[in-house]
Design a protein around this motif. Structure first.
Motif, mmCIF file in Angstrom:
data_model
loop_
_atom_site.group_PDB
_atom_site.id
_atom_site.type_symbol
_atom_site.label_atom_id
_atom_site.label_comp_id
_atom_site.label_asym_id
_atom_site.label_seq_id
_atom_site.Cartn_x
_atom_site.Cartn_y
_atom_site.Cartn_z
ATOM 1 N N PRO A 137 0.820 -1.215 0.000
ATOM 2 C CA PRO A 137 0.000 0.000 0.000
ATOM 3 C C PRO A 137 0.854 1.266 0.000
ATOM 4 O O PRO A 137 1.931 1.309 0.591
ATOM 5 C CB PRO A 137 -0.804 -0.120 1.297
ATOM 6 C CG PRO A 137 0.056 -0.970 2.188
ATOM 7 C CD PRO A 137 0.753 -1.943 1.275
ATOM 8 N N ASP A 141 -3.218 4.304 1.468
ATOM 9 C CA ASP A 141 -3.946 3.117 1.013
ATOM 10 C C ASP A 141 -4.258 2.208 2.189
ATOM 11 O O ASP A 141 -3.508 2.159 3.176
ATOM 12 C CB ASP A 141 -3.125 2.323 -0.006
ATOM 13 C CG ASP A 141 -3.030 3.021 -1.345
ATOM 14 O OD1 ASP A 141 -3.832 3.953 -1.585
ATOM 15 O OD2 ASP A 141 -2.156 2.646 -2.148
ATOM 16 N N PHE A 143 -5.256 -1.929 2.231
ATOM 17 C CA PHE A 143 -5.534 -3.150 1.486
ATOM 18 C C PHE A 143 -6.152 -4.169 2.436
ATOM 19 O O PHE A 143 -5.571 -4.476 3.489
ATOM 20 C CB PHE A 143 -4.256 -3.726 0.874
ATOM 21 C CG PHE A 143 -3.686 -2.898 -0.252
ATOM 22 C CD1 PHE A 143 -4.369 -1.816 -0.774
ATOM 23 C CD2 PHE A 143 -2.453 -3.228 -0.805
ATOM 24 C CE1 PHE A 143 -3.847 -1.066 -1.814
ATOM 25 C CE2 PHE A 143 -1.923 -2.483 -1.850
ATOM 26 C CZ PHE A 143 -2.621 -1.397 -2.350
#
Length: 352
Positions: A137, A141, A143
């Protein structure tokens, strides 16, 4: 449906009376056990079959149940509730300490399954194009995997975690929360964190109930998405601790506290493994078969399952695997002896 009373009903004939919302047992002129179902839940008396009575086991029978369809929001689903452009606080589920504060994600993306790389070879007619690539990531982000989430550690406002060589710990209670994947990526296990919006308040859930709910959610999601019903529960040490075979994901548990002979079982975590909802308790649950694999037990079966592509692995911290195995054993011991086993497996219902 299993009915057990505090004392065995007298020998001789037992009168069983069934209504749309209640069941009663009478023997020797006295009512030995009565159960009144909660509103909205009913029995279909004409569907009664398989009536049997065993000494020490209670009365057992099969009957159809009538109830409205369950609400779609009964089970907390992290994949649907974790959104981009929202501030979140990560709490240690065991002690409530703040692990990460004010995390805001631009992207929340699902990860492929654990065996996706091996399956690529079956899909592609040329060498695996992803063989040298890894999924990490970026700073904003998140994930989501089946049992974990991946975060970029570079932009994290970490306040309550300690990063070790192979594990991530809670500073306060030293609970294992996850593991470092790379210098800038941390894997957090969903069984160890409570993730809530920053504007909300932290509402602790008893450990055993939380653990059951998260694992039951994983089983239901994976069985629905991949049509798989067998799972291995592996620790972060690479060992298999439990084999699980999912039977039903729509089980309903009902207990009338006024007549039950089985008191709430208190776990070593300081709570009961079933939540409390009043004088008549109702829980949505999944029913599973399981085999323990600690201390060399069921090694041949575990090896066969591990090499079977139809079996889905679930990875958690080793301590969490042992906790869950204990919860499974406590649940099995609360059943009548005749219902604790199916073939060589043990039976268990886990609350959602």
């Amino acid at each position: 449906l299993c009915v057990r009373s505090e004392a065995e009903l007298p020998g001789g004939a037992v009168d069983v009376s069934i209504g749309a919302g209640w069941l009663a047992l009478r023997g020797g002129g006295s009512c030995g056990s009565c159960a009144v179902l909660p509103p909205g839940l009913g029995l279909l008396p004409a569907s009664c079959r398989g009536l049997s009575r065993r000494s020490g086991h209670g009365l057992q029978l099969h009957m159809r149940l009538s109830r409205p369809p369950p609400s779609s929001d009964l089970v907390y689903n992290l994949r649907e509730s974790l959104k981009a452009q929202t501030n979140y606080i990560f709490y240690c589920q065991s002690c409530g300490d703040i692990i990460e504060k004010d995390r805001n994600f631009l992207r929340v993306l699902p990860l492929p399954s654990a065996d996706w790389s091996a399956l690529v070879e079956e899909w592609c007619c040329h060498p695996n194009p992803f063989a040298r690539g890894t999924l990490h990531p970026q700073p904003q982000d998140c994930f989501l995997g089946d049992t974990f989430l991946l975060l970029n550690s570079g932009s994290a406002a970490q306040t309550g975690s300690i990063l070790g060589n192979s594990r991530v710990f809670c500073k306060r209670c030293k609970r294992v929360l996850g593991e470092p994947v790379s210098p800038d990526t941390i894997k957090y296990y969903l069984t160890e964190l409570v993730i809530q919006p920053s504007l909300g308040t932290f509402n602790p859930t008893p450990r055993s109930q939380f653990l059951q709910s998260i694992i039951a959610q994983c089983l239901m999601e994976l069985s629905s998405a991949k049509s798989t019903f067998r799972f291995t529960v592996k620790g972060d040490d690479g060992k298999i601790y439990i084999l699980i075979w999912l039977l039903n994901s729509d089980t309903l548990l009902v207990e009338s506290l006024g007549s039950s002979s089985s008191p709430s079982v208190v776990t070593p975590f300081g709570d009961t493994f079933l939540p409390s909802s009043g004088p008549v308790e109702t829980w949505n649950a999944v029913k599973v078969l399981y085999q323990p694999c600690i201390k060399g037990r069921n090694k041949d079966l575990a090896d066969a399952w591990e090499s079977d592509l139809g079996v889905q692995p679930l990875k958690f911290p080793s301590e969490t695997c042992l906790e869950f195995l204990l919860i499974l054993a406590l649940s099995s011991s609360s059943l009548p002896p005749s219902l604790r086993h199916m073939n060589s497996f043990q039976v268990r219902s886990s609350c959602c």
